[in-house]
Design an enzyme around this catalytic site. Structure first.
Site, mmCIF file in Angstrom:
data_model
loop_
_atom_site.group_PDB
_atom_site.id
_atom_site.type_symbol
_atom_site.label_atom_id
_atom_site.label_comp_id
_atom_site.label_asym_id
_atom_site.label_seq_id
_atom_site.Cartn_x
_atom_site.Cartn_y
_atom_site.Cartn_z
ATOM 1 N N TYR A 181 11.792 -8.001 -9.352
ATOM 2 C CA TYR A 181 10.653 -7.448 -8.626
ATOM 3 C C TYR A 181 10.904 -5.982 -8.268
ATOM 4 O O TYR A 181 10.039 -5.121 -8.480
ATOM 5 C CB TYR A 181 10.397 -8.260 -7.363
ATOM 6 C CG TYR A 181 9.264 -7.727 -6.521
ATOM 7 C CD1 TYR A 181 7.939 -7.920 -6.911
ATOM 8 C CD2 TYR A 181 9.511 -7.024 -5.343
ATOM 9 C CE1 TYR A 181 6.882 -7.425 -6.150
ATOM 10 C CE2 TYR A 181 8.473 -6.526 -4.577
ATOM 11 C CZ TYR A 181 7.162 -6.726 -4.980
ATOM 12 O OH TYR A 181 6.123 -6.218 -4.227
ATOM 13 N N SER B 14 6.219 -0.589 -3.977
ATOM 14 C CA SER B 14 6.906 -1.330 -2.919
ATOM 15 C C SER B 14 8.110 -0.543 -2.448
ATOM 16 O O SER B 14 8.748 0.177 -3.233
ATOM 17 C CB SER B 14 7.364 -2.701 -3.427
ATOM 18 O OG SER B 14 8.159 -3.361 -2.451
#
Length: 263
Positions: free
Chosen positions: A156, A143
């Site tokens: 995250y 990501s």
């Protein structure tokens, strides 16, 4: 256009979202696909679609990446069914958008087990098999959050930053063997990911203009297979922002905490 006829591709997180679209995209190129995720019913439907596209094999295997034994079992089944593995795409993962001080320990542990440790183990087991063949490709959907962390995404972002670092080392280890490691760092994607990450829908509404189309993005990723691509960062605006962050980190911190803090 890359041709995958006769190749075996394992995709985790293949029951929905980007993982599902990646499965359909490689099937359309003629690949045999092994689909892994927790939801067997969804996986079976995706496998049926893949079979129609590829006229090749499509196998749905229930697997929870938080469980080491299930990952081992997944690879045992791949060995029995195909005997070899050409490409692995790590697309499994989830996020919860909440302040770091509010996230409970169980959620933190689960996120790291699935997003990080599970992916590392899949990559390791794939690399062991590919090294014997002297060829292969491992793709990890990390990501852009692993490069640019913003408020409410601490755990995250950490889980994805660890994958980027892992891939950077793994790439160097496997290159002499003939195995490529490609790390894909997307920004927000318009998928069901946000139904878990942000049930309010506020964040996706805020970044909708920037969100990637999963069908189109899957096609971009598949087009890079076999080309020894090191990294893929999208959308381009966020890729440029990452470069700016490295040059002026203090300004980057301010922007990430204010202008780009849309959660």
């Amino acid at each position: 256009m890359v041709a995958l006829t006769g190749q075996t591709v394992l995709i985790t997180g293949a029951s929905s979202g980007l993982g599902e679209q990646l499965a359909l995209a490689v099937a359309a190129k003629g690949a045999n696909v092994v689909l892994a995720a927790r939801r067997q019913d969804r996986l079976t439907k995706v496998a049926d679609q893949c079979r129609l596209l590829s006229r090749a094999q499509a196998v749905a295997i229930k697997c929870d990446l938080a469980q080491v034994s299930e990952i081992d079992r997944l690879f045992d089944q791949v060995d029995q069914l195909f005997g070899s593995l050409d490409i692995v795409i790590n697309a499994a993962g989830f996020g919860i958008l909440t302040p770091a001080i509010d996230m409970d320990a169980a959620t933190m542990a689960k996120m790291l087990r699935v997003n990080t440790l599970g992916v590392m183990l899949v990559s390791q087991l794939a690399a062991q098999r590919m090294s014997r063949a002297g060829k292969g490709e491992i793709v990890t959907i990390a990501s852009i959050a692993g490069k640019i962390a913003t408020p409410k995404s601490a755990v995250y972002a950490a889980s994805k930053a660890a994958l980027i670092a892992y891939d950077n080392a793994l790439r160097l280890e496997l290159k002499p063997i003939g195995i490529n490691v490609m790390t894909v760092n997307p920004g927000p994607i318009n998928t069901d990911f946000f139904k878990t990450a942000d049930p309010s829908g506020h964040y996706l509404d805020s970044v909708g203009w920037l969100a990637l189309n999963p069908v189109q993005f899957a096609e971009v990723i598949v087009s890079k297979l076999g080309r020894h691509q090191r990294e893929l960062n999208r959308p381009r605006l966020m890729a440029a922002a990452n470069l700016g962050y490295q040059i002026a980190p203090k300004l980057g911190d301010w922007l990430a905490g204010t202008v780009f803090n849309l959660k």
